[in-house]
Design a protein around this motif. Structure first.
Motif, PDB file in Angstrom:
ATOM      1  N   ARG A 195     -12.515   0.853  39.058  1.00 38.32           N
ATOM      2  CA  ARG A 195     -11.433   1.265  37.971  1.00 38.32           C
ATOM      3  C   ARG A 195     -11.492   0.161  37.045  1.00 38.32           C
ATOM      4  N   LYS A 196     -12.776  -0.470  36.750  1.00 41.16           N
ATOM      5  CA  LYS A 196     -12.861  -1.876  35.876  1.00 41.16           C
ATOM      6  C   LYS A 196     -14.049  -1.706  35.085  1.00 41.16           C
ATOM      7  N   PRO A 197     -14.056  -2.359  34.177  1.00 40.81           N
ATOM      8  CA  PRO A 197     -15.410  -2.416  33.196  1.00 40.81           C
ATOM      9  C   PRO A 197     -16.328  -3.121  34.097  1.00 40.81           C
ATOM     10  N   SER A 198     -17.739  -2.497  34.042  1.00 40.78           N
ATOM     11  CA  SER A 198     -18.839  -3.190  34.821  1.00 40.78           C
ATOM     12  C   SER A 198     -18.908  -4.467  34.491  1.00 40.78           C
ATOM     13  N   ALA A 199     -18.594  -5.193  33.435  1.00 38.76           N
ATOM     14  CA  ALA A 199     -18.800  -6.463  33.068  1.00 38.76           C
ATOM     15  C   ALA A 199     -17.684  -7.145  33.918  1.00 38.76           C
ATOM     16  N   ASP A 200     -16.710  -6.920  34.339  1.00 42.20           N
ATOM     17  CA  ASP A 200     -15.462  -7.685  34.944  1.00 42.20           C
ATOM     18  C   ASP A 200     -15.884  -7.718  36.427  1.00 42.20           C
ATOM     19  N   MET A 201     -16.885  -7.481  36.926  1.00 40.42           N
ATOM     20  CA  MET A 201     -17.077  -7.818  38.396  1.00 40.42           C
ATOM     21  C   MET A 201     -17.575  -9.366  38.470  1.00 40.42           C
ATOM     22  N   PRO A 202     -16.916  -9.916  39.446  1.00 38.90           N
ATOM     23  CA  PRO A 202     -17.053 -11.496  39.523  1.00 38.90           C
ATOM     24  C   PRO A 202     -18.370 -11.839  39.793  1.00 38.90           C
ATOM     25  N   GLY A 203     -18.942 -12.812  39.012  1.00 45.26           N
ATOM     26  CA  GLY A 203     -20.264 -13.072  39.273  1.00 45.26           C
ATOM     27  C   GLY A 203     -20.621 -13.736  40.821  1.00 45.26           C
ATOM     28  N   GLU A 204     -19.796 -14.326  41.651  1.00 50.75           N
ATOM     29  CA  GLU A 204     -20.280 -14.423  43.054  1.00 50.75           C
ATOM     30  C   GLU A 204     -20.029 -13.089  43.763  1.00 50.75           C
ATOM     31  N   LEU A 205     -19.586 -12.065  43.181  1.00 50.26           N
ATOM     32  CA  LEU A 205     -19.624 -10.847  44.101  1.00 50.26           C
ATOM     33  C   LEU A 205     -20.905 -10.235  43.919  1.00 50.26           C
ATOM     34  N   ALA A 206     -21.365 -10.193  42.577  1.00 47.31           N
ATOM     35  CA  ALA A 206     -22.415  -9.164  42.029  1.00 47.31           C
ATOM     36  C   ALA A 206     -23.549  -9.154  43.128  1.00 47.31           C
ATOM     37  N   PRO A 207     -24.187 -10.248  43.479  1.00 47.96           N
ATOM     38  CA  PRO A 207     -25.349  -9.915  44.392  1.00 47.96           C
ATOM     39  C   PRO A 207     -24.804  -9.318  45.834  1.00 47.96           C
ATOM     40  N   ALA A 208     -23.824  -9.434  46.463  1.00 48.37           N
ATOM     41  CA  ALA A 208     -23.252  -8.820  47.445  1.00 48.37           C
ATOM     42  C   ALA A 208     -22.994  -7.220  47.168  1.00 48.37           C
ATOM     43  N   MET A 209     -22.345  -7.125  45.945  1.00 49.53           N
ATOM     44  CA  MET A 209     -21.955  -5.658  45.561  1.00 49.53           C
ATOM     45  C   MET A 209     -23.115  -4.917  45.565  1.00 49.53           C
ATOM     46  N   GLU A 210     -23.960  -5.469  44.665  1.00 52.31           N
ATOM     47  CA  GLU A 210     -25.282  -4.428  44.326  1.00 52.31           C
ATOM     48  C   GLU A 210     -26.160  -4.203  45.800  1.00 52.31           C
ATOM     49  N   ASN A 211     -26.466  -5.447  46.317  1.00 56.58           N
ATOM     50  CA  ASN A 211     -26.959  -5.179  47.755  1.00 56.58           C
ATOM     51  C   ASN A 211     -26.129  -4.358  48.921  1.00 56.58           C
ATOM     52  N   GLY A 212     -24.947  -4.417  48.850  1.00 55.69           N
ATOM     53  CA  GLY A 212     -24.140  -3.826  49.845  1.00 55.69           C
ATOM     54  C   GLY A 212     -23.942  -2.253  49.728  1.00 55.69           C
ATOM     55  N   THR A 213     -24.296  -2.058  48.326  1.00 49.95           N
ATOM     56  CA  THR A 213     -24.045  -0.669  47.878  1.00 49.95           C
ATOM     57  C   THR A 213     -25.440   0.132  47.690  1.00 49.95           C
TER      58      THR A 213
END
Length: 139
Positions: free
Chosen positions: A72-90
């Protein structure tokens, strides 16, 4: 205990209009774009692409739409430190590349729009313009 809930979802007609607007606005700006619209359950509702766009952008637009709908946020609003875990975890279902926006009408998230094919900053500008043209609002 409630046995079920109602989930608002974007109508096909609105999703198709989002795709049409994306391609039209992109062309006006000299961009060959694609657009993916998903519902809150990340199911594909509409998709379209301009002739001559890059093949990998199709997948990127899906990931942007999924991210916007599910967070429920723009894709650009994902915190940088979360990005690798978010992309790998999904399983790379989500992304933090700009160009995804939640589709919000009357304060209700009904899906996500992912725009890809141009530079990410321009993808995000087009996505915001499409949301505005549809009468939607950012959360």
């Amino acid at each position: 205990m409630t046995a079920y809930i109602n989930v608002a979802t974007i109508a096909y007609e609105t999703a198709a209009e989002a795709v049409r607007l994306t391609l039209s606005i992109g062309a006006e700006r000299g961009l060959n774009l694609c657009a993916t619209v998903v519902d809150p359950g990340l199911n594909l509702v509409a998709f379209g692409r301009a002739d001559g766009m890059t093949a990998h952008s199709v997948e990127t637009s899906k990931r942007k739409a999924n991210t916007a709908a599910s967070t429920r946020k723009p894709s650009a609003d994902m915190p940088g430190e979360l990005a690798p875990a978010m992309e790998n975890g999904t399983g790379t279902l989500l992304t933090r590349i700009p160009g995804g926006v939640p589709l919000v009408f009357d304060g209700v998230v009904v899906g996500g729009l992912g725009v890809a094919g141009g530079p990410p900053a321009q993808d995000a500008e087009v996505a915001a313009a499409v949301l505005e043209a549809l009468g939607g609002k950012a959360l």
